[in-house]
Design a protein around this motif. Sequence first.
Motif, short mmCIF file in Angstrom:
data_model
loop_
_atom_site.label_atom_id
_atom_site.label_comp_id
_atom_site.label_asym_id
_atom_site.label_seq_id
_atom_site.Cartn_x
_atom_site.Cartn_y
_atom_site.Cartn_z
N ASN A 145 0.84 -1.24 -0.03
CA ASN A 145 -0.16 -0.05 -0.06
C ASN A 145 0.74 1.25 0.12
OD1 ASN A 145 -2.58 0.80 -0.34
ND2 ASN A 145 -2.93 1.50 1.89
N GLN A 146 2.17 1.11 -0.42
CA GLN A 146 2.84 2.35 -0.73
C GLN A 146 3.06 2.82 -2.19
OE1 GLN A 146 4.25 4.29 1.86
NE2 GLN A 146 2.81 2.94 3.32
N TRP A 147 3.13 3.83 -2.28
CA TRP A 147 3.28 4.42 -3.74
C TRP A 147 4.65 5.02 -3.80
CZ3 TRP A 147 0.26 3.49 -7.95
CH2 TRP A 147 0.39 4.13 -9.03
N THR A 148 5.26 4.50 -4.76
CA THR A 148 6.76 5.17 -4.87
C THR A 148 6.78 6.24 -5.99
OG1 THR A 148 7.63 3.49 -6.49
CG2 THR A 148 7.59 3.04 -4.08
N ASP A 149 8.04 6.88 -6.27
CA ASP A 149 8.36 7.84 -7.27
C ASP A 149 8.20 7.08 -8.82
OD1 ASP A 149 8.42 10.14 -5.65
OD2 ASP A 149 10.62 9.74 -5.31
N ASP A 150 8.92 5.95 -8.56
CA ASP A 150 8.70 5.07 -9.85
C ASP A 150 7.24 4.79 -10.36
OD1 ASP A 150 11.59 5.15 -10.02
OD2 ASP A 150 11.68 3.33 -8.95
N ASP A 151 6.48 4.35 -9.35
CA ASP A 151 5.24 4.03 -9.71
C ASP A 151 4.31 5.33 -10.26
OD1 ASP A 151 5.50 1.47 -8.61
OD2 ASP A 151 4.64 1.97 -6.50
N GLU A 152 4.86 6.50 -9.49
CA GLU A 152 4.12 7.75 -10.11
C GLU A 152 4.87 8.02 -11.64
OE1 GLU A 152 1.82 11.29 -9.83
OE2 GLU A 152 1.72 9.41 -8.94
N ALA A 153 5.91 7.81 -11.98
CA ALA A 153 6.73 8.21 -13.01
C ALA A 153 5.82 7.20 -14.05
CB ALA A 153 7.85 8.04 -13.22
N ALA A 154 5.85 5.67 -13.80
CA ALA A 154 4.99 4.79 -14.72
C ALA A 154 3.72 5.13 -14.85
CB ALA A 154 5.25 3.64 -14.27
N PHE A 155 2.75 5.65 -14.07
CA PHE A 155 1.49 6.05 -13.91
C PHE A 155 1.33 7.25 -15.03
CE2 PHE A 155 -2.31 8.13 -12.84
CZ PHE A 155 -3.15 7.37 -12.88
N VAL A 156 2.18 8.28 -14.87
CA VAL A 156 2.01 9.38 -15.48
C VAL A 156 2.24 9.04 -17.01
CG1 VAL A 156 3.04 11.54 -16.17
CG2 VAL A 156 2.65 11.06 -13.72
N HIS A 157 3.43 8.15 -17.21
CA HIS A 157 3.68 7.60 -18.74
C HIS A 157 2.35 6.95 -19.14
CE1 HIS A 157 6.11 6.26 -22.03
NE2 HIS A 157 5.77 5.05 -21.98
N GLU A 158 1.74 6.05 -18.41
CA GLU A 158 0.45 5.49 -19.11
C GLU A 158 -0.52 6.49 -19.46
OE1 GLU A 158 -0.19 2.14 -19.96
OE2 GLU A 158 2.02 1.66 -19.48
N LEU A 159 -0.81 7.52 -18.27
CA LEU A 159 -1.75 8.63 -18.58
C LEU A 159 -1.47 9.41 -19.78
CD1 LEU A 159 -4.29 9.13 -16.91
CD2 LEU A 159 -3.08 10.94 -15.68
N GLU A 160 -0.25 9.69 -19.84
CA GLU A 160 0.01 10.67 -21.04
C GLU A 160 -0.01 9.91 -22.38
OE1 GLU A 160 0.97 13.50 -21.49
OE2 GLU A 160 2.05 14.31 -19.78
N GLY A 161 0.05 8.58 -22.42
CA GLY A 161 0.02 7.78 -23.66
C GLY A 161 -1.58 7.78 -23.88
N GLU A 162 -2.48 7.68 -22.97
CA GLU A 162 -3.97 7.62 -23.13
C GLU A 162 -4.36 9.13 -23.84
OE1 GLU A 162 -6.13 5.07 -22.95
OE2 GLU A 162 -4.07 4.01 -22.67
N LEU A 163 -3.90 10.03 -22.98
CA LEU A 163 -4.22 11.51 -23.42
C LEU A 163 -3.83 11.78 -24.87
CD1 LEU A 163 -5.29 14.39 -22.87
CD2 LEU A 163 -2.93 14.88 -22.04
N ASP A 164 -2.70 11.27 -25.49
CA ASP A 164 -1.97 11.35 -26.78
C ASP A 164 -3.03 10.58 -27.54
OD1 ASP A 164 -0.01 12.76 -26.06
OD2 ASP A 164 1.56 11.37 -25.87
#
Length: 721
Positions: free
Chosen positions: A38-57
């Motif tokens: 139940n911990q969210w790391t900086d790597d998790d955040e970067a990976a999620f943002v990358h996925e989100l950016e792909g969906e937005l594109d």
Amino acid sequence: MKFGQQLKLTLNKEYRFQYVEYDSLKFFIKERLGNNNNQWTDDDEAAFVHELEGELDKVYTFQQVKAKEIERRIRMTEADVDKAVAAAQSEGGVGEDEFIELEQELSDIIADVHDLANFSTLNYTAFQKIIKKHDKQTHFRLKPIFAARLNAKPFFKENYDAQIVHLSKLYDVVRTRGNPVKGDASAGGSQQNFVRQTTKYWVHPQNVTELKLIILKHLPVLVFNPNKEFSKADSAISSIYYDNEDLELYTGRLEKSEGAEAIRMRWYGGMDANTIFVERKTHREDWTGEKSVKARFAIKEKNLNAYLKGEYPVEKVFEKMRAQGKDEKEIRQLEQLAREVQYSVITKKYRPVVRSFYNRTAFQLPGDARVRISLDTELAMTREDNFDGQDRTSGNWRRTDIGIDWPFSQLPDTEVERFPYAVLEVKLQTQLGQEPPEWIRQLVASHLVEPVPKFSKFIHGTAMLLYDHVELLPFWYCQMDVDIRKPVSHRFGIERPAGAGGGSEANTTTETTDDGHDGNLMDEEERVERGLPEGRYPAPGEEETEHTPLLERRQHNSGRAARERRHRAGEGLRQWLVTVKTYVKEHILRKEPEQDPRTAVTYARTFRAPRGKKIAVPVRVEPKVQFALERTFLSWMEFSILLGAIAAGLLNFGDSAGVTAAIGFTAVSALAIVYSAVMFLWRAGAVRRRKAVDYDDWIGPGGLCFVLALAVGVNFWLRLE
């Protein structure tokens, strides 16, 4: 139903691979949190943002490609329409089948515009929900950062107005087989005996594009200069409303007092508009036999300040009209209007108070005003007053630090009210006894609109922006925190021609699936999170959104939190009462249900004014009401006198039992006189104050009958003894 399921059921099957992978993103968050205790790391955040950016594109690219495809189809269809019209006007002519095919092609393009608008809205909602879920579960704050990225790829900001105007022109040409109606856009038709009916409605932003597309298939967009390329400024309308510090005009218009006026300065387009229209609206009660009127005259912007101060002679305003040989009688009437407005502004110390801005799309046949529909979007009101010691206009007739740059983000929230809905106004001129067109009746009865009689931009803006200066609030004030979206009530919407390509598998693009689920309904996650019952929609102010163009809402300065607490506390009881009422009607009284309880939420609530304020409910008062009060009072007096005469006869000619009965009848007569006098004074005072109270009297007649029966009974009992 959760939003992920709702998304699957309401998406367009043709576009299904282009939507946001909402469930995948939600699973991504759940999986990463589960793997990391139940911990969210900086790597998790970067990976999620990358996925989100792909969906937005993906979404942004598809929206852009599809919009350009629609533009190409419109241009190609326009060429085909021009050829068909030219052939129809030649000697050889053109067959009816070709026009039918063109009409079907345009209907298919209209359905594509509708589908693309829904695609943008649904994806925007999906992004908002997944970001909110991310911020809540991971405690990383992504919302403000991603809002900037959304604005960089604003697939959700397209309003399709240019395409709608273009499609309207083509559809009108095809519908009339190359002979569109021509005439003066401001003409009123040739009717002699007609009844003019004006009704106003609110429209949720999600339904605006669909509503425009539906109307353009029946009425063309009214364009005053068809030779000019459409631009956003062409639809902009701004008005400066004047009042004094006592808000005399606001109160008069809100109470609908006889002769109540509204004075405003209006211009069309940007701040560089040279012609300003000075307008005065005067309210007339029906019993006067007169109609409410709106009169106006034009003046050059450079002369307006001097005119309002009395330094610019009224005669000079109309010099050009006289030089052009205009009708002298009309000029004298306008001069009289100008003098009266100038005198009122100077003597009553009127000054700028509120500005309203909106973009208007008008639908009407040129030269025929029997049916006129206008839709005002991006409506906002701004402060222009100096009641708090801040001179916002610097002595000018309007402030100059804002123009038509909606949503006026340069202003603080306390100085701007961004109205959350569009405003639809339907004006009908029908022959006496004639019904409105069927499509109009279906439109106003559909889920797309919410009726709000007598809605006024001036009243709303003043009540919201000058909340601390007003005592009376409009009746719709308490309805502002109730979402107006409703389930689909009947099959009414954009229809795709049978056999046409594109769109969903069904012929209709209305957002209702085979299982009866309506895309307008709120999903389960929102409802559970907010503790709301089934069918209750989130109010615009309840959405925790940033400053976005789809739904903008500022919190009220005071009274808002208290209203929300009262609403949530009473919602469970209200739902129970609605259920009991429905059961009694259907199973005990055997009546058909009037409407789905979900659609009755807006009307079933009991509204209460905030502390220290009053809600002004429109009350229609005619002279016959006062006469009815007097007749009722005189009837009571007649009855009381009759009883008094009977009592006097028994007293003079009766025995001891008769005397006792006479005392009883005398008491009843005196009681009736006192009661009727009190009721008359109360009712007359309520009428004078135009209070919306219950004038029915179920206590007096029943009580009188009971007391009279008791007196007669006592008389019989004494006689029997």
